[in-house]
Enzyme design. Structure first.
Site, mmCIF file in Angstrom:
data_model
loop_
_atom_site.group_PDB
_atom_site.id
_atom_site.type_symbol
_atom_site.label_atom_id
_atom_site.label_comp_id
_atom_site.label_asym_id
_atom_site.label_seq_id
_atom_site.Cartn_x
_atom_site.Cartn_y
_atom_site.Cartn_z
ATOM 1 N N LYS A 138 0.838 -1.202 0.000
ATOM 2 C CA LYS A 138 0.000 0.000 0.000
ATOM 3 C C LYS A 138 0.873 1.253 0.000
ATOM 4 O O LYS A 138 1.763 1.410 0.839
ATOM 5 C CB LYS A 138 -0.920 0.025 1.232
ATOM 6 C CG LYS A 138 -2.053 -0.970 1.171
ATOM 7 C CD LYS A 138 -2.908 -0.928 2.419
ATOM 8 C CE LYS A 138 -3.919 0.194 2.380
ATOM 9 N NZ LYS A 138 -4.874 0.099 3.531
ATOM 10 N N ILE A 139 0.606 2.123 -0.963
ATOM 11 C CA ILE A 139 1.313 3.393 -1.088
ATOM 12 C C ILE A 139 0.267 4.501 -1.139
ATOM 13 O O ILE A 139 -0.668 4.437 -1.949
ATOM 14 C CB ILE A 139 2.174 3.420 -2.365
ATOM 15 C CG1 ILE A 139 3.257 2.331 -2.296
ATOM 16 C CG2 ILE A 139 2.807 4.796 -2.569
ATOM 17 C CD1 ILE A 139 4.094 2.220 -3.570
#
EC number: 2.2.1.2
Length: 371
Positions: free
Chosen positions: A140-141
């Site tokens: 997750k970014i």
């Protein structure tokens, strides 16, 4: 008789649980949710891990081992979270195999303290991917300005990405561009595009919370008529943008080369206003090719009394545009709303991260280890 979660799945919605803990893994709870609630993935974030560790949730023995090894809080967090995600990936591996990598996914987030540091995000994304070492992980970014280039470079390296904290259509368009650019670079580097997956996490209930607060301060009939409509309208317009962008010649060329589209994911789907139906952000956002990641309370509400119709999104674009136009007409600056929400989202995750660090530090100290 089919259950509402079965009906939702039949409409092309992937149900993911917005929660993970060691206890869910060891008790068989996750495996049970796959069978009985049609759950096909899991998302995590710093708040989820902070809650799990602070409540014990089966971490005592692991913390004692890490304390004995002299681990500090950050090292311990990395070991605990990557182990949980790896083990959850193994539980979901049959789903991953059965869906050709589309589902069976478990997400782990880069440190929110890196949200405005592109290179550090790229480096930690690779470190998390290599440490979890499972093809069904998602890194997750956050969709900050600095995150956009990190998304591109992470995808280019062949790593699957869950882009999080998306609030505005303008930023979502940039996220799609970052994904497509990453695929183009991955293709040039010789990566198998079919093995690279991505979702774009569009937040819903937080939009209503912020907009409704502003509508209440206006206090007119026109503003009252728009209460609790912005979140769903914004998400529906995100799906409209998704359809448009992935119908482009650029996207089609990549899909023809084996690439996957970047599915919209509805996040923040727990209802925060008790006056609203508790399944609102699920039933009103039913659309094929989407993911809905739900806290367990929302998942159980859907299973118990969710009324699942057909596609609730693609026929509602005109109404959605009317809602956003209506907000402007009563004086709501929606661009400001989404920027405030992005900034607050990063800050909230940083706060949770610090809470997690303190919780783990205290646990290590109690077990005789280093802080």
């Amino acid at each position: 008789m089919t259950t509402p979660t079965q009906q939702l799945s039949a409409q092309g919605v992937s149900i993911w649980l917005d929660d993970l803990s060691r206890k869910r893994i060891t008790t068989g709870n996750l495996a049970d949710l796959i069978v009985n609630r049609n759950v096909v993935g899991v998302t995590t974030n710093p708040t989820i891990f902070a809650n799990a560790v602070s409540h014990g949730e089966g971490y005592q023995d692991r913390v004692a081992e890490l304390a004995a090894a002299g681990a500090n809080a950050d090292d311990a967090i990395f070991q605990i979270t990557t182990t949980d995600v790896r083990d959850a990936c193994d539980i979901f591996r049959p789903v991953y195999d059965a869906t050709a990598g589309r589902d069976g996914r478990v997400s782990i987030e880069v440190s929110p303290e890196l949200a405005h540091d592109t290179q550090a995000t790229i480096d930690q994304a690779a470190q998390l991917w290599n440490t979890v070492d499972r093809p069904n992980a998602y890194i997750k970014i956050p969709a900050t300005k600095a995150g956009l280039s990190a998304i591109t470079e992470t995808i280019a390296a062949g790593i699957s990405v869950n882009v999080t904290l998306i609030f505005s259509l303008a930023r979502y368009a940039e996220v799609i561009d970052a994904y497509l650019t990453g695929l183009e670079k991955a293709k040039a580097a010789g990566h198998d595009l079919s093995q690279i997956h991505s979702v774009a996490s569009f937040f819903v209930s937080r939009v209503d919370t912020e907009v409704d607060k502003r509508l209440a301060s206006i206090d007119t009939d026109a503003s009252a008529a728009l209460k609790s409509k912005a979140g769903i309208a914004n998400a529906r317009l995100a799906y409209e943008l998704y359809e448009k962008e992935f119908s482009s010649d650029r996207a089609k060329a990549l899909v023809d080369a084996g690439a996957n589209t970047q599915r919209p994911l509805w996040a923040s789907t727990g209802v925060k206003d008790p006056s609203l139906p508790d399944t609102l952000y699920v039933t009103e956002l039913t659309a094929p090719g989407t993911v809905n990641t739900m806290p367990e309370k929302t998942l159980e509400a859907v299973f118990d009394h969710g009324v699942i119709g057909g596609d609730a999104v693609t026929g509602a674009y005109a109404d959605a545009h009317a809602v956003i136009d209506g907000l402007a007409s009563v004086g709501i600056d929606f661009d400001d709303v989404t920027q405030v929400l992005e900034d607050e989202g990063v800050e909230k995750f940083i706060t949770s991260w610090h809470e997690l660090q303190e919780t783990v530090a205290q646990a290590l100290a109690s077990a005789g280890g280093a802080r």
